[in-house]
Structure formats: structure tokens, C-alpha cells
Design a protein around this motif. Structure first.
Motif, PDB file in Angstrom:
ATOM      1  N   THR A 167      23.056  45.770  40.724  1.00 14.90           N
ATOM      2  CA  THR A 167      22.938  46.407  39.413  1.00 14.90           C
ATOM      3  C   THR A 167      23.342  45.391  38.354  1.00 14.90           C
ATOM      4  O   THR A 167      24.455  44.851  38.410  1.00 14.90           O
ATOM      5  CB  THR A 167      23.858  47.638  39.297  1.00 14.90           C
ATOM      6  N   PRO A 168      22.476  45.051  37.405  1.00 19.03           N
ATOM      7  CA  PRO A 168      22.842  44.095  36.355  1.00 19.03           C
ATOM      8  C   PRO A 168      24.112  44.532  35.639  1.00 19.03           C
ATOM      9  O   PRO A 168      24.311  45.735  35.384  1.00 19.03           O
ATOM     10  CB  PRO A 168      21.632  44.113  35.419  1.00 19.03           C
ATOM     11  N   PRO A 169      24.986  43.624  35.305  1.00 16.83           N
ATOM     12  CA  PRO A 169      26.286  43.994  34.719  1.00 16.83           C
ATOM     13  C   PRO A 169      26.183  44.752  33.403  1.00 16.83           C
ATOM     14  O   PRO A 169      26.991  45.656  33.136  1.00 16.83           O
ATOM     15  CB  PRO A 169      26.992  42.640  34.532  1.00 16.83           C
ATOM     16  N   ASP A 170      25.182  44.439  32.561  1.00 23.23           N
ATOM     17  CA  ASP A 170      25.098  45.134  31.275  1.00 23.23           C
ATOM     18  C   ASP A 170      24.616  46.569  31.431  1.00 23.23           C
ATOM     19  O   ASP A 170      24.809  47.400  30.541  1.00 23.23           O
ATOM     20  CB  ASP A 170      24.189  44.369  30.315  1.00 23.23           C
ATOM     21  N   GLU A 171      23.987  46.879  32.560  1.00 23.40           N
ATOM     22  CA  GLU A 171      23.501  48.248  32.768  1.00 23.40           C
ATOM     23  C   GLU A 171      24.602  49.188  33.248  1.00 23.40           C
ATOM     24  O   GLU A 171      24.465  50.407  33.149  1.00 23.40           O
ATOM     25  CB  GLU A 171      22.350  48.239  33.772  1.00 23.40           C
ATOM     26  N   GLY A 255      31.888  49.450  41.191  1.00 28.38           N
ATOM     27  CA  GLY A 255      32.650  49.887  40.026  1.00 28.38           C
ATOM     28  C   GLY A 255      33.288  48.764  39.243  1.00 28.38           C
ATOM     29  O   GLY A 255      33.967  49.013  38.239  1.00 28.38           O
ATOM     30  N   LEU A 256      33.091  47.527  39.679  1.00 31.59           N
ATOM     31  CA  LEU A 256      33.708  46.396  39.004  1.00 31.59           C
ATOM     32  C   LEU A 256      32.774  45.774  37.971  1.00 31.59           C
ATOM     33  O   LEU A 256      31.563  45.700  38.167  1.00 31.59           O
ATOM     34  CB  LEU A 256      34.105  45.316  40.022  1.00 31.59           C
ATOM     35  N   ASP A 257      33.379  45.288  36.883  1.00 29.39           N
ATOM     36  CA  ASP A 257      32.644  44.508  35.886  1.00 29.39           C
ATOM     37  C   ASP A 257      32.850  43.013  36.085  1.00 29.39           C
ATOM     38  O   ASP A 257      32.056  42.207  35.597  1.00 29.39           O
ATOM     39  CB  ASP A 257      33.120  44.890  34.479  1.00 29.39           C
ATOM     40  N   LEU A 258      33.912  42.658  36.799  1.00 28.56           N
ATOM     41  CA  LEU A 258      34.209  41.238  37.020  1.00 28.56           C
ATOM     42  C   LEU A 258      35.071  41.108  38.267  1.00 28.56           C
ATOM     43  O   LEU A 258      36.007  41.880  38.473  1.00 28.56           O
ATOM     44  CB  LEU A 258      34.956  40.654  35.818  1.00 28.56           C
ATOM     45  N   GLY A 280      25.702  42.262  41.849  1.00 25.91           N
ATOM     46  CA  GLY A 280      25.506  42.050  40.421  1.00 25.91           C
ATOM     47  C   GLY A 280      26.788  41.920  39.646  1.00 25.91           C
ATOM     48  O   GLY A 280      26.793  42.085  38.414  1.00 25.91           O
ATOM     49  N   VAL A 281      27.889  41.603  40.331  1.00 24.13           N
ATOM     50  CA  VAL A 281      29.189  41.462  39.666  1.00 24.13           C
ATOM     51  C   VAL A 281      29.426  39.987  39.343  1.00 24.13           C
ATOM     52  O   VAL A 281      29.436  39.154  40.251  1.00 24.13           O
ATOM     53  CB  VAL A 281      30.326  41.988  40.561  1.00 24.13           C
ATOM     54  N   PRO A 282      29.622  39.629  38.071  1.00 24.32           N
ATOM     55  CA  PRO A 282      29.942  38.243  37.732  1.00 24.32           C
ATOM     56  C   PRO A 282      31.260  37.817  38.376  1.00 24.32           C
ATOM     57  O   PRO A 282      32.153  38.647  38.612  1.00 24.32           O
ATOM     58  CB  PRO A 282      30.055  38.252  36.208  1.00 24.32           C
ATOM     59  N   VAL A 283      31.406  36.521  38.645  1.00 31.76           N
ATOM     60  CA  VAL A 283      32.582  36.020  39.356  1.00 31.76           C
ATOM     61  C   VAL A 283      33.222  34.878  38.564  1.00 31.76           C
ATOM     62  O   VAL A 283      32.532  33.970  38.094  1.00 31.76           O
ATOM     63  CB  VAL A 283      32.211  35.509  40.765  1.00 31.76           C
ATOM     64  N   VAL A 284      34.546  34.977  38.437  1.00 34.10           N
ATOM     65  CA  VAL A 284      35.370  33.871  37.957  1.00 34.10           C
ATOM     66  C   VAL A 284      36.209  33.424  39.141  1.00 34.10           C
ATOM     67  O   VAL A 284      36.901  34.243  39.758  1.00 34.10           O
ATOM     68  CB  VAL A 284      36.277  34.306  36.789  1.00 34.10           C
ATOM     69  N   ALA A 285      36.140  32.131  39.496  1.00 33.42           N
ATOM     70  CA  ALA A 285      36.811  31.669  40.714  1.00 33.42           C
ATOM     71  C   ALA A 285      37.500  30.336  40.492  1.00 33.42           C
ATOM     72  O   ALA A 285      37.106  29.531  39.641  1.00 33.42           O
ATOM     73  CB  ALA A 285      35.791  31.537  41.847  1.00 33.42           C
ATOM     74  N   SER A 286      38.546  30.108  41.296  1.00 33.54           N
ATOM     75  CA  SER A 286      39.242  28.819  41.276  1.00 33.54           C
ATOM     76  C   SER A 286      38.313  27.743  41.823  1.00 33.54           C
ATOM     77  O   SER A 286      37.570  27.959  42.786  1.00 33.54           O
ATOM     78  CB  SER A 286      40.505  28.888  42.143  1.00 33.54           C
TER      79      SER A 286
END
Length: 699
Positions: A167-171, A255-258, A280-286
Motif C-alpha cells: 500500500t503506497p504510504p500516502d494512501e 499500520g506503520l508509516d515508517l 510499502g513502508v518507508p525505511v530509515v536504517a543505520s
């Protein structure tokens, strides 16, 4: 194929989920899939997908438990007729490794972590193939554990896309903004830095919700308490949920946005990253370990320095403030997952590794010394190659003096030369070469040397099948060894008895030699310099056995007597020996009636190949029990073999034309290198007896 995977437990986790996915895929393709673990929540799912499970306490790291688990794993391998054992963690890998050695099953490992450089981790580099999920781990295994590049296989982890809904994050963006971290609560996963980063993000995002998914093992309970206290102290208690272990990760991700991966040490891969990307969840990673193989910064996710709460907060804020960026990252990441990181791709790549292990076998022959004995193995080596065929790559380990014997052997794919007498002398050298052989990934070792060193090297090689003689010299280390009956046929037949477990029997095979044209030219040059005519009859005499075995030597005055008899028949004599024996040969020549009829070739042949070519020019060759005698037999030259302290039944090489002369005394064969009785067994052989034998062979 019958595949056994072994891991500590089957609770929720990336390694565990990957094991279940692979087992299910194997079963669906008609292979037998067996898993050994200490049990867990995923056992029912595993069995529902057609795999079998055996519950054993393989998760315990104590030495006692490792030893105790070898026999049960061995029993499972035999019962299920396992072809390949695939170890996915260090503790169960140890008993699995030794069980494979006892059964002959192929041992394969997958490195799911960036292991510390200590002995307990070494077993993960001992697989015939070492599977790594990313380039960073592959380099780590090569640099820190000495795994050869040709044994490493890159197989990224995969996810079953049918289990995750993209699912695209903005949707799905709604209030609140849900940021999660998923994984076991341990210091390595960086939860403390994640919570500190969320405290900074809360100043930017008014409706922030923080999800901590996963729990701490009992040994890390204090760390979890520290995390809870930090959450309260930073004022995040009301917006943070500790959800514990969750079986249905796909529901969590929906249910996550990030997703934030805050690990502080090199991750092998980071399965949760591709699961988030599949949803479809964006990821911030080390920016550590295998994560950099998955995420291209600014394209499929955002990378931040490890242990940096401020960078985590800033990257998360970018995702929150820029929905278009979030969608662009998610779409690019999803496309990459579909092309590279599916469960089907992982299973297919792993099956290729399994097939490679079964189809590309490696065998090692050990023959360290001596030169004469090395020549005697030529027939057996040829038989091994014919039996194993092209499906086996055949290597040979030998000592420096025997290098030239095997240098051009057409049956050997790899010649390995060691120096256990000098440079690598002692136990340290044995252990060093054991490690070298272990990295070779051999399936079988054939020990033709049959002494303590070679038996220990066979065992240290980690080969599943180890053939040789169980002769009391650590012979128990050979799991396919045979009892040594020393008085059983000649020396070549004795070599062949080792090959019985392979179904190879001796049937009169001849010895072989493999000189090249340059060796023939060198031998001819020796004769040309002595003005030997093309039609000249030559008889060769080898004047010594070796520096150590002086008891085998025929006395010089007897050699001189034979030369006088031969020269009376217009026969020229070629004396062979080493550079050290050149002066002795000069003395013999000086004592004969026709010194110009004798050619001193001692030290004039660079190696055994040139010597064999020179012997090949002779009509008959006379020698005591020596390497030269064996070389003559391999060249098919008629032989007069002189025996005293050794038994010709055990040491006479097969030859089409051979006469043995032996004076049997009460003390012979004594097998003493030095005789205190003036070598009566050899001095009792008369020149006239040898001359008569030479004449019979020439006629």
C-alpha cells in the motif's frame, strides 16, 4: 534431495521465518525437508507446509551439550537419508558438523550475523559452501575467517510477497504518524538510540505513536528495564507501545508509516527491511553491514550513521514532511524487492547451491613421502580417477621431495605441496595444514601415507569419508579405514587395499611415469657427452638406496666386480645416484679394468623424471630396494632387484621382467636402516649371480 536445516529455535524471527519458507518451498518441489531445532511457535506452520521437525536442545552452547547432540543428529541423518545438512547458527552448527563427518552428509552453512572473530564462530566457515546474505558478510568471512572466495555463495534473503500487501504510504497516511522498530530487544539492535531519536521527533510530529515490536530474551531483561525507564524519563510513555513478540508481522507493518532499523553493529541482512518494503513502508536504517546492499540512500530508503539519535529524528522528519518522497522511496524499494528479494528467488538460489555441492565433489589424496613410495602410488591414483570420474576434482597433498613425481600427473587436478619436515615441522605445522585442507572443502580423503601425521591431516580436513589403513598410528581417525595386513601381495596391491571401500580392487595395474620431452633430452645429453653410440648396449647400476638406509646398499667392491664382468661383454655401464654419491662412483670407476666404459651419471639428473628417462635407455637395470628401482619398473626396463634388509614380497614393484636376488639370513628381513653385522645379507650377493641374472634378462 533430502535436506536437513538446523537452527536453535523456531520462534518468530528473520532466520526462523526464512527457514520455514525454504522448507515449505523444498517440500512443494518434491524434496524432503527436515528441520531440527529446540522447538517454538513456528513448528506448526512448518509441519503444515510439508516439512518434518525433530525437537532437540541444540540451542545450548555448552561443550557438554554440543558433544551430546552429535549422536542424535547423526541418527536423524541416517534415518532420513539426508544428503545435505544446512546449519544456520553457531551452536547447532558444531554438533551438525561432526555428525556430517561421521555420516558423509554434506555440511553447508548460512552466516546470518557479523560474527566475532573467535573460535566458536569458526565452524560457520567450515561448510562446503558458505552462504552469505550480503557482500559485507561475505567479505567478513573471507577476511576474518579465511573462507576461500570460491566457497562463498551470495543468496539474499527473500519474503513471500503473497503474505504482504503493498500500500503506497500516502494512501494510508492518517493521524497519528506511526513509527516502529521491529526486532529482539538487545543492545545490538539500538533501541536506546531509537527511543532518544523518537524523543527529538516528538517535538516535530504532534501526533507521534511509537511501536516497539519484539521482546528481550531472559539474559537481556535488565536492558529492557533500562529501555522502559528511558521511555518514561523522556516523556514518551503515553505515545509508546511495547507490543512484545508478534507472529503476524504483515499486520503490524500494515499500520506503520515508517520503519526504523537502528542496529549499531553490522547486520547480516535485515529481513524486516524487505518485509517493510514489500508492504510499502518507508525505511530509515543505520548504515551498517548488509543493510547497504538492500538500501540505496535516497533511492530505496534513507541511511543514517549508527548510534545517532539526531540523524534518526531528522530522517524520520523528512518522511513525515514530504509524502512524495515517502511514496518515491516506497515504490523504488518495492520494485527492488520484487526483482531480487522474493522467497522464490531465495529458494531457487539455495537449491542451486545444494545441487552444486552434490554434483561437484572434491577428493584429496595424501602421499607425503618418499620418492620411491610416491612412484608406487601412480597405479592407484589412476584407478581412483577412473572410478570417481569427472564428477570429482582430485587434489594431491605431497611433500617437497615428491613434487616432481606428481608434477605432470594427468589424473591430478590440483597439486598441493607442503613442508612438514622443515618449515612446518611439529604440531603447529600439522594444525596449519589442517586448516588449509579444511578450506578446500574435500568430501573424501584417501591416505596413502598412513602415518600419524597423515591420519591427523585426514581428520583435520573435515572430509566426510576418510580412507586409509587403521594401523594403530591414529588410524581410528579414519572412518572408512581398513585393517592393515602387511604381508598381503606387493606394494601396489597394498596401496589398492585402501581403496576397497570405493569398490576398487587390484587387477595387475602397472606403474606410470609422466616425464616430458625436456626430461628425455636431458637424459640423452648425459649419454651424448659420454660418446655413447646409438647401438651401444647399456646396463644401469644404482649404487645406493638413500642416505638413511645404508643397510640396503650393495658394497662398492661388488659393484666393481659386476662392472668388470659386463665390460668383458662389450657392455657399457651407467652408474646412477645423487650428487653426494658422485665421489663414491668415481672410486668404483677407478677400481675397474675398463674405466672408460663406465658413465658416472650420479648427480647429473635434476630430478626423478630425468633419472627415469636415463634408466629407460638401459637394456637392464640393477638396483637395491630404492626409488630408482621403482622408476625403472614404471619405465618397463628389465630389472635385477637386490634385496636384503627388506622383504621383496612387500616392496618389489610390479615389472614385466624382473629377477630378484636375495641372501636369506636368520636376521633378514630386519628393517634396520643401519646394520651392525656389516650388511651380510647384501655383501653375500656375488657379482657372478647378478651378472648371470643380467645375461638371462638380456637374452
Amino acid at each position: 534431495m533430502n535436506i536437513l536445516q538446523i537452527l536453535p529455535e523456531l520462534n518468530v524471527g528473520g532466520v526462523e521465518t526464512g527457514t520455514v519458507d525454504l522448507a515449505g518451498r523444498l517440500a512443494a518441489l518434491g524434496h524432503k525437508a527436515v528441520v531440527v531445532s529446540a522447538g517454538g511457535r513456528l513448528v506448526k506452520e512448518l509441519e503444515s507446509r510439508g516439512a518434518s521437525h525433530y525437537r532437540l536442545p541444540v540451542h545450548k552452547k555448552s561443550l557438554f551439550n554440543i558433544v551430546r547432540m552429535i549422536r542424535p543428529i547423526e541418527d536423524i541423518i541416517r534415518k532420513e537419508r539426508i544428503d545435505i545438512v544446512h546449519a544456520r547458527s553457531r551452536a547447532p552448527a558444531w554438533p551438525a558438523f561432526f555428525a556430517c563427518r561421521r555420516t558423509g552428509a554434506v555440511f553447508v552453512t548460512t552466516c546470518h550475523g557479523y560474527y566475532g572473530k573467535h573460535f566458536f564462530s569458526k565452524v560457520m566457515g567450515w561448510g562446503k559452501r558458505v552462504i552469505v546474505p550480503g557482500n559485507v558478510i561475505g567479505r567478513h568471512m573471507m577476511d576474518d575467517f579465511g573462507v576461500p572466495h570460491d566457497r562463498i555463495r551470495l543468496v539474499p534473503r527473500g519474503v513471500g510477497l503473497s503474505r504482504f500487501k503493498y500500500t503506497p504510504p500516502d494512501e494510508k497516511r492518517k493521524d497519528p504518524f506511526n513509527v516502529g522498530i521491529i526486532g529482539r530487544i538487545t543492545p545490538l539492535k539500538g533501541h536506546l538510540f531509537f527511543i532518544k531519536g523518537m524523543a527529538k521527533l516528538a517535538r516535530i510530529v504532534p501526533d507521534l505513536k511509537v511501536w516497539v515490536v519484539g521482546d528481550a530474551p531472559e539474559s537481556k531483561a535488565a536492558y529492557k528495564e533500562q529501555l522502559l525507564l528511558l521511555t518514561r524519563r523522556l516523556g514518551l510513555w503515553n505515545c509508546t507501545s511495547f507490543l512484545g513478540t508478534q507472529k503476524d508481522i504483515s499486520s503490524v507493518l500494515s499500520g506503520l508509516d515508517l520503519l526504523v532499523l537502528a542496529t549499531t553493529t553490522p547486520e547480516a541482512f535485515g529481513r524486516v527491511v524487505i518485509e517493510a518494503q514489500a508492504s510499502g513502508v518507508p525505511v530509515v536504517a543505520s548504515k551498517v553491514g548488509g543493510v547497504v546492499d538492500i538500501i540505496e540512500d535516497g533511492v530505496t530508503g534513507l541511511l543514517v550513521p549508527p548510534a545517532d539519535p539526531a540523524s534518526i529524528a531528522l530522517a524520520a522528519a523528512r518522511i513525515y514532511r514530504d509524502p512524495k518522497l515517502a511514496r518515491r522511496l516506497a515504490e523504488a524499494a518495492y520494485a527492488k524487492v520484487r526483482s531480487k528479494y522474493t522467497a522464490e528467488n531465495m529458494a531457487e538460489a539455495t537449491l542451486k547451491v545444494y545441487a552444486e555441492c552434490l554434483n561437484e565433489r572434491r577428493a584429496l589424496i595424501i602421499k607425503l613421502s618418499s620418492i620411491g613410495d610416491a612412484v608406487l602410488t601412480s597405479a592407484a591414483i589412476a584407478a581412483v580417477k577412473r572410478k570417481l570420474g569427472s564428477g570429482f576434482r582430485l587434489s594431491l597433498l605431497t611433500g617437497e621431495p615428491c613434487r616432481e613425481v606428481f608434477l605432470r600427473c594427468p589424473y591430478i587436478d590440483d597439486l598441493i605441496v607442503c613442508d612438514l619436515r622443515n618449515k612446518d615441522k611439529g604440531l603447529r605445522g600439522i594444525l596449519k595444514w589442517g586448516a588449509v585442507l579444511r578450506r578446500g572443502g574435500f568430501d573424501m580423503v584417501i591416505d596413502f601415507q598412513n602415518n600419524r601425521k597423515s591420519h591427523l591431516l585426514s581428520w583435520l580436513s573435515a572430509a566426510g569419508r576418510r580412507l586409509g589403513y587403521r594401523n594403530g598410528k591414529l588410524g581410528s581417525l579414519l572412518n572408512r579405514g581398513v585393517k592393515d595386513d602387511k604381508i598381503c601381495g606387493g606394494p601396489v596391491e597394498h596401496q589398492f587395499r585402501v581403496l576397497g571401500p570405493l569398490g576398487i580392487a587390484y587387477s595387475g595395474e602397472k606403474l606410470e611415469f609422466w616425464p616430458d620431452a625436456s626430461d628425455e633430452d636431458s637424459a640423452q645429453e648425459v649419454l651424448s657427452q659420454a660418446w655413447v653410440a646409438d647401438n651401444q648396449v647399456l646396463v644401469g647400476i644404482n649404487i645406493s638406496a638413500s642416505r638413511r638406509w645404508t643397510s640396503k646398499n650393495w658394497p662398492p667392491e661388488k659393484i666393481a666386480g659386476l662392472i668388470n664382468l659386463l665390460c668383458g661383454r662389450d657392455i657399457r655401464v651407467v652408474l646412477t645416484g645423487t650428487e653426494e654419491e658422485k665421489k663414491q662412483a668415481d672410486k668404483i670407476i677407478a677400481s675397474v679394468k675398463s674405466p672408460k666404459a663406465v658413465i658416472n651419471a650420479c648427480g647429473r639428473t635434476a630430478d626423478i623424471n630425468q633419472l627415469a628417462c636415463l634408466i629407460g635407455k638401459c637394456k637392464v637395470f640393477v638396483s637395491c630396494d630404492s626409488a630408482a628401482l621403482h622408476a625403472a619398473a614404471a619405465r618397463g626396463v628389465p630389472l635385477v632387484a637386490l634385496f636384503g634388509p627388506t622383504d621383496p614380497r612387500r616392496h618389489l614393484p610390479p615389472s614385466g621382467q624382473c629377477e630378484v636376488i636375495q641372501r636369506k639370513l636368520k636376521c633378514s628381513p630386519c628393517y634396520k636402516p643401519v646394520c651392525r653385522k656389516k650388511a651380510a645379507c647384501m655383501s653375500g650377493i656375488s657379482p657372478e649371480d647378478v651378472f648371470s641374472a643380467v645375461c638371462r634378462l638380456m637374452s
